[in-house]
Enzyme design. Sequence first.
Site, short mmCIF file in Angstrom:
data_model
loop_
_atom_site.label_atom_id
_atom_site.label_comp_id
_atom_site.label_asym_id
_atom_site.label_seq_id
_atom_site.Cartn_x
_atom_site.Cartn_y
_atom_site.Cartn_z
N LYS A 173 0.88 -1.17 0.00
CA LYS A 173 0.00 0.00 0.00
C LYS A 173 0.91 1.21 0.00
O LYS A 173 1.43 1.63 1.03
CB LYS A 173 -0.90 -0.01 1.25
N GLU A 231 2.36 8.17 14.97
CA GLU A 231 0.94 8.00 15.25
C GLU A 231 0.40 6.75 14.52
O GLU A 231 -0.24 5.89 15.13
CB GLU A 231 0.27 9.27 14.73
N GLY A 281 2.29 4.42 13.17
CA GLY A 281 3.09 3.26 13.59
C GLY A 281 2.47 2.53 14.77
O GLY A 281 2.46 1.29 14.82
N GLU A 304 9.53 1.77 11.05
CA GLU A 304 10.55 2.82 10.91
C GLU A 304 9.81 4.14 10.99
O GLU A 304 9.08 4.51 10.08
CB GLU A 304 11.28 2.63 9.58
N CYS A 334 13.64 10.63 6.76
CA CYS A 334 13.60 10.15 8.14
C CYS A 334 14.96 10.34 8.81
O CYS A 334 15.03 10.59 10.00
CB CYS A 334 13.17 8.70 8.19
N GLU A 389 9.68 15.93 14.88
CA GLU A 389 10.15 15.72 13.51
C GLU A 389 9.38 16.68 12.60
O GLU A 389 8.18 16.54 12.40
CB GLU A 389 9.91 14.27 13.07
P1 NAI Z 1 1.58 8.70 7.60
O1 NAI Z 1 2.23 7.89 8.64
O2 NAI Z 1 0.12 9.02 7.74
O3 NAI Z 1 1.73 7.97 6.16
C1 NAI Z 1 2.64 6.93 5.86
C2 NAI Z 1 1.91 5.78 5.19
O4 NAI Z 1 0.96 5.23 6.11
C3 NAI Z 1 1.09 6.15 3.94
O5 NAI Z 1 1.17 5.09 3.00
C4 NAI Z 1 -0.31 6.25 4.49
O6 NAI Z 1 -1.29 5.99 3.50
C5 NAI Z 1 -0.32 5.14 5.51
N1 NAI Z 1 -1.34 5.29 6.56
C6 NAI Z 1 -1.86 6.44 7.09
N2 NAI Z 1 -2.79 6.15 8.01
C7 NAI Z 1 -2.88 4.80 8.08
C8 NAI Z 1 -3.66 3.89 8.86
N3 NAI Z 1 -4.57 4.33 9.74
N4 NAI Z 1 -3.47 2.56 8.69
C9 NAI Z 1 -2.56 2.11 7.81
N5 NAI Z 1 -1.80 2.91 7.03
C10 NAI Z 1 -1.96 4.24 7.17
O7 NAI Z 1 2.42 10.02 7.42
P2 NAI Z 1 1.91 11.47 6.91
O8 NAI Z 1 0.64 11.81 7.61
O9 NAI Z 1 1.89 11.46 5.44
O10 NAI Z 1 3.10 12.41 7.42
C11 NAI Z 1 3.07 12.98 8.74
C12 NAI Z 1 4.45 12.96 9.34
O11 NAI Z 1 4.91 11.62 9.49
C13 NAI Z 1 5.54 13.65 8.54
O12 NAI Z 1 5.54 15.02 8.72
C14 NAI Z 1 6.77 12.99 9.09
O13 NAI Z 1 7.15 13.60 10.29
C15 NAI Z 1 6.32 11.58 9.37
N6 NAI Z 1 6.72 10.69 8.26
C16 NAI Z 1 7.87 9.97 8.42
C17 NAI Z 1 8.35 9.21 7.39
C18 NAI Z 1 9.61 8.44 7.53
O14 NAI Z 1 10.33 8.28 6.57
N7 NAI Z 1 9.91 7.92 8.70
C19 NAI Z 1 7.65 9.15 6.09
C20 NAI Z 1 6.42 9.87 6.06
C21 NAI Z 1 6.00 10.63 7.12
#
Ligand code: NAI
Length: 480
Positions: free
Chosen positions: A171, A227, A229, A246, A280, A379
């Site tokens: 996904k 959140e 995670g 991660e 990250c 972050e």
């Molecule tokens: P997010 O954690 O919501 O999105 C990452 C992935 O998780 C996307 O594929 C999203 O569709 C999926 N996702 C979202 N909600 C979900 C759920 N309830 N169940 C299963 N999958 C779900 O991250 P977002 O909201 O795009 O970004 C917010 C912050 O998160 C960023 O500002 C950053 O700080 C952090 N982040 C960290 C990353 C990293 O590389 N460690 C990558 C992306 C975001």
Amino acid sequence: MTQMIINGERVNAADGRTLDVVSPTDGQVFTTIPRGQSADIDNAVASARAALSGDWGRKTALDRGRLLVKLGEKVLEHHEELAQIESRDTGKPLSTSRADIVALARYFEFYGGGADKVHGQTIPYQTDYSVQLIREPLGVTAHIIPWNYPAQMFGRSVAPALAMGNACVVKPAEDACLSVVRVAELALEVGFPAGALNVVTGLGEEAGAALSRHSGINFITFTGSNEVGVLIQKAAAENAVKCVLELGGKSAHVVFDDANLNVAVPAIVKGIVYNTGQTCTAGSRLLVQRSVYDKVMQQLAQAFSSTRAGTPEMDLTCGPVVNKAQFQRVKHYVEKGLSEGLTIIAEGTIADGVPEGGYFVKPTLFSAPDHSSCLFQDEIFGPVLVAVPFDTEEEAIALANATDYGLLGAVWTENGGRQQRVARGIQAGQVYINGFGAGGGIELPFGGVKKSGHGREKGFIALEEVSTTKTIIHYYGKTN
Ligand code: NAI
Ligand code: MG
């Protein structure tokens, strides 16, 4: 219009719904993707399960490895096409996307070469027993990946899983998934059997949530926010499956008074502005020994002032951030820094001629009197660096560890003993000495401690994460 890949077919969402895809460069909709739901996830998981007991599950390690290597070659053949897709979707400068696609190919090459090199063991046991420890795939593996490096994250996640013989359901992020879908199409072209690699596009709270709680999966890997995670780990717990998380970082550079600033300064700037800080592993905190603090800040100010944000085609220091939410997030933290009394030491510029409505932000360098600001804790995921002076080595290590995260760290000093002490003292999954960032670093085990998550990706160790052992105990003594 983009489609998803389920069971070797290009398909729309079962209910036909779509999501608009917005360009970060101008804020305009330029295409649509299927808005996958739990029905689509059900189909993808069923096709992965069928692949495991079909053609895919019967492949030898050598054949799986060959397919991965072929996919790596195919990615390189489509290098420019994929780089253009990635830049369109994420707003990255074209040279960044080109580097990302090379790294993507490297994931397939590295794990393709690794597929037949994970060997078992024999274990000495009692008389007339032969004991074998064999490695088996986990089964259907779920991969929820983010938008900051869509192509690279896809390779990092699925390449080891496929090498070990798992069948994958991916996904990708709703904010950037076009390169992922295209590479999954290329995987079919090079001969991956139907169901070995499925991609379901859609929203996190719909397709992502449905995948993470699906009872037909055997493993989840997730990269993204803390959140989400936590939600993933709870969903994994419900099904008693393993998860690798991660969850980002707040990584610190520790610069001592004997550091070689010719090397350190450009690396520190790149470590926060590259990919517009949406990394990250970004080096987002800077700890500098007080005696060289002003000198370091002066050199950094000069370097920061020459950074420029522009469109992918302008190919400058960085592009826009990925979406409006990230744009507002970066702005919020810059305002927060100012309201907390931090000083902006230098800013980059936004190039003339960028389109109206693009999500461009200026790289920003803050100086703080102490480590108490939330800019040292949260972050930001933007090109914002915050610096603070320290006096002693002990204080530097304590400050480096004074966040909930523990992903990366870097120590800059010419003193050999100090290099080791600080590197070992920093709580993180990777620590650099006199360097930072590894341009993909496919070979290097990677992951977090503390709230940066758990489990390891990259390197050979990832092959162990996506497989399990079986102990076969064989009694061969005479029974009469
Ligand atoms: P997010 O954690 O919501 O999105 C990452 C992935 O998780 C996307 O594929 C999203 O569709 C999926 N996702 C979202 N909600 C979900 C759920 N309830 N169940 C299963 N999958 C779900 O991250 P977002 O909201 O795009 O970004 C917010 C912050 O998160 C960023 O500002 C950053 O700080 C952090 N982040 C960290 C990353 C990293 O590389 N460690 C990558 C992306 C975001
Ligand atoms: Mg989110």
